[in-house]
Design a protein around this motif. Structure first.
Motif, PDB file in Angstrom:
ATOM      1  N   ALA A   1      59.299  40.039  11.040  1.00  0.00           N
ATOM      2  CA  ALA A   1      59.076  39.102  12.136  1.00  0.00           C
ATOM      3  C   ALA A   1      57.910  39.585  12.990  1.00  0.00           C
ATOM      4  O   ALA A   1      57.969  40.660  13.577  1.00  0.00           O
ATOM      5  N   ARG A   2      56.868  38.785  13.052  1.00  0.00           N
ATOM      6  CA  ARG A   2      55.720  39.104  13.908  1.00  0.00           C
ATOM      7  C   ARG A   2      55.129  37.815  14.436  1.00  0.00           C
ATOM      8  O   ARG A   2      54.905  36.859  13.704  1.00  0.00           O
ATOM      9  N   TYR A   3      54.946  37.743  15.743  1.00  0.00           N
ATOM     10  CA  TYR A   3      54.352  36.580  16.404  1.00  0.00           C
ATOM     11  C   TYR A   3      55.035  35.275  16.017  1.00  0.00           C
ATOM     12  O   TYR A   3      54.380  34.293  15.659  1.00  0.00           O
ATOM     13  N   LEU A   4      56.350  35.266  16.090  1.00  0.00           N
ATOM     14  CA  LEU A   4      57.099  34.062  15.738  1.00  0.00           C
ATOM     15  C   LEU A   4      56.848  32.968  16.764  1.00  0.00           C
ATOM     16  O   LEU A   4      56.747  33.225  17.965  1.00  0.00           O
ATOM     17  N   GLY A   5      56.804  31.721  16.282  1.00  0.00           N
ATOM     18  CA  GLY A   5      56.449  30.619  17.151  1.00  0.00           C
ATOM     19  C   GLY A   5      57.598  29.755  17.604  1.00  0.00           C
ATOM     20  O   GLY A   5      57.429  28.897  18.469  1.00  0.00           O
ATOM     21  N   SER A   6      58.803  29.955  17.034  1.00  0.00           N
ATOM     22  CA  SER A   6      59.916  29.068  17.367  1.00  0.00           C
ATOM     23  C   SER A   6      61.237  29.786  17.194  1.00  0.00           C
ATOM     24  O   SER A   6      61.332  30.829  16.525  1.00  0.00           O
ATOM     25  N   HIS A   7      62.269  29.205  17.791  1.00  0.00           N
ATOM     26  CA  HIS A   7      63.614  29.739  17.615  1.00  0.00           C
ATOM     27  C   HIS A   7      64.083  29.579  16.174  1.00  0.00           C
ATOM     28  O   HIS A   7      64.836  30.425  15.661  1.00  0.00           O
ATOM     29  N   GLU A   8      63.658  28.531  15.513  1.00  0.00           N
ATOM     30  CA  GLU A   8      64.043  28.332  14.110  1.00  0.00           C
ATOM     31  C   GLU A   8      63.478  29.445  13.232  1.00  0.00           C
ATOM     32  O   GLU A   8      64.182  29.985  12.365  1.00  0.00           O
ATOM     33  N   GLU A   9      62.223  29.794  13.461  1.00  0.00           N
ATOM     34  CA  GLU A   9      61.629  30.909  12.723  1.00  0.00           C
ATOM     35  C   GLU A   9      62.378  32.206  13.010  1.00  0.00           C
ATOM     36  O   GLU A   9      62.578  33.034  12.113  1.00  0.00           O
ATOM     37  N   ALA A  10      62.758  32.380  14.263  1.00  0.00           N
ATOM     38  CA  ALA A  10      63.445  33.613  14.651  1.00  0.00           C
ATOM     39  C   ALA A  10      64.777  33.754  13.938  1.00  0.00           C
ATOM     40  O   ALA A  10      65.097  34.813  13.365  1.00  0.00           O
TER      41      ALA A  10
END
Length: 285
Positions: A138-147
Motif C-alpha cells: 500500500a502506497r499513496y492510496l487514493g480511496s477507502h476501497e483501495e485501502a
C-alpha cells in the motif's frame, strides 16, 4: 479462514481452525503464516480448498501453545487516541489527523503468553485493540476501497503500555510502548472475507475478572479504511505489516486516582467479537 501458529516460541507451525473448531495442520502446504503467504492468492486458494475438502491433518490441541498468528512481522504501526470515548476519558482533544507511533515486532508474543511488568514500572496499563494485517503493498492510496483491498485480515492485539515511560519521561511515546512482551497478538488471523464490516466489532477487556473496557469499533475517530489510506501517504505498508488501530475507553489511565495499574499476578482477558480471546498473567521482569 482462521489462521494461526502453534508450537514452542520460535518454532511455531502454521495451522487453521476449521468451521467445526477443529485444529488442522497446514505445514504440508505452507511453511508459515506470514506476508509472503498473505499476498499469494494461489496458496490461499489451496488452503481454502483443502479446508473445504477436509483433507488437512488434525492437530491435537491439548497442551499445544498458541503463538502469534503472524510470523516475520515487518513493522507495527499504531494509532493513538482513535476512539471518541477514550479521548474524552483522558481529557485529550479529538485529533484532527491520526496520531501515529511505532512498536517493534519483537514486542509480539502469543495470546496466552506471560506479559512482563518492566523493572521500575508503576503505571503498566492495558489496551484492547483491533489489529489490521496488511496483505498487499500500500502506497499513496487514493480511496477507502483501495485501502480495504490491501487488508489481508484482522486479529486481537493487546497494546500494553507503561504510562510513566510514555508520558512522563520525555521524548516520544515509543518508550512506553516497546517493552518486551508488550504486544500479545491473536489467537487467530481472521481473513478479511470473514469480517465484512470492521467498524461493527465489539471489544472487551477484563482485569482479574472485572470488566474494564466495553467498546465498539463504530466509535473509532478514524475508521480502518481511513487509517490504512492515511498511513500509505507517509510510509509504504507491506504484506505482513500490522496496524494497531487504537483502544476504547476504560484504560487505567482514564480512572480516577488511585489508578488501578497492572501488577505482577494480575490476569488480563480480552476479546473482539469473531476474532477470539486472549488471556495473560503478568509477572515481574
Amino acid at each position: 479462514m482462521k489462521l494461526l501458529r502453534v508450537g514452542p516460541a520460535g518454532a511455531e507451525r502454521p495451522a487453521l481452525l476449521d468451521g467445526d473448531d477443529v485444529l488442522r495442520d497446514l505445514s504440508a502446504l505452507v511453511d508459515d503464516i506470514d506476508g509472503r503467504l498473505l499476498q499469494d492468492d494461489a496458496q490461499l486458494t489451496a488452503i481454502r480448498e483443502a479446508a473445504a475438502a477436509g483433507t488437512l491433518p488434525v492437530l491435537d490441541a491439548a497442551g499445544l501453545r498458541t503463538g502469534a498468528p503472524l510470523g516475520r512481522i515487518g513493522k507495527i504501526v499504531c494509532i493513538g487516541l482513535n476512539y471518541h470515548d477514550h479521548a474524552a476519558e483522558t481529557g485529550a482533544p479529538v485529533p484532527g489527523e491520526p496520531v501515529v507511533f511505532m512498536k517493534a515486532p519483537d514486542t509480539v508474543v502469543g495470546p496466552y503468553d506471560t506479559v512482563l511488568v518492566p523493572r521500575g514500572s508503576e503505571k503498566t496499563d492495558w489496551e484492547v485493540e483491533l489489529a489490521v494485517v496488511i496483505g498487499r503493498t500500500a502506497r499513496y492510496l487514493g480511496s477507502h476501497e483501495e485501502a480495504l483491498a490491501c487488508v489481508a485480515g484482522y486479529a486481537v492485539a493487546h497494546d500494553v503500555s507503561e504510562r510513566a515511560f510514555q508520558i512522563e519521561r520525555g521524548g516520544q511515546w515509543d518508550k512506553g510502548k516497546n517493552c518486551e512482551t508488550f504486544n500479545p497478538l491473536g489467537p487467530w488471523l481472521v481473513t478479511a472475507d470473514e469480517v465484512p464490516d470492521p467498524q461493527a466489532l465489539s471489544l472487551r477487556l477484563w482485569v482479574n475478572g472485572e470488566l474494564k473496557q466495553d467498546g465498539t469499533t463504530a466509535d473509532q475517530i478514524f475508521p480502518v479504511a481511513e487509517v490504512v489510506r492515511y498511513l500509505s501517504h507517509f510510509m509504504t505498508l507491506y504484506p505482513g505489516d500490522v496496524i494497531n488501530t487504537g483502544t476504547p475507553a476504560g484504560v487505567a489511565l482514564g480512572h480516577p486516582d488511585p489508578k488501578p495499574y497492572l501488577r505482577s499476578g494480575d490476569v488480563v482477558e480480552l476479546e473482539i467479537a469473531g476474532l477470539g480471546r486472549q488471556t495473560q498473567t503478568l509477572k515481574q521482569a
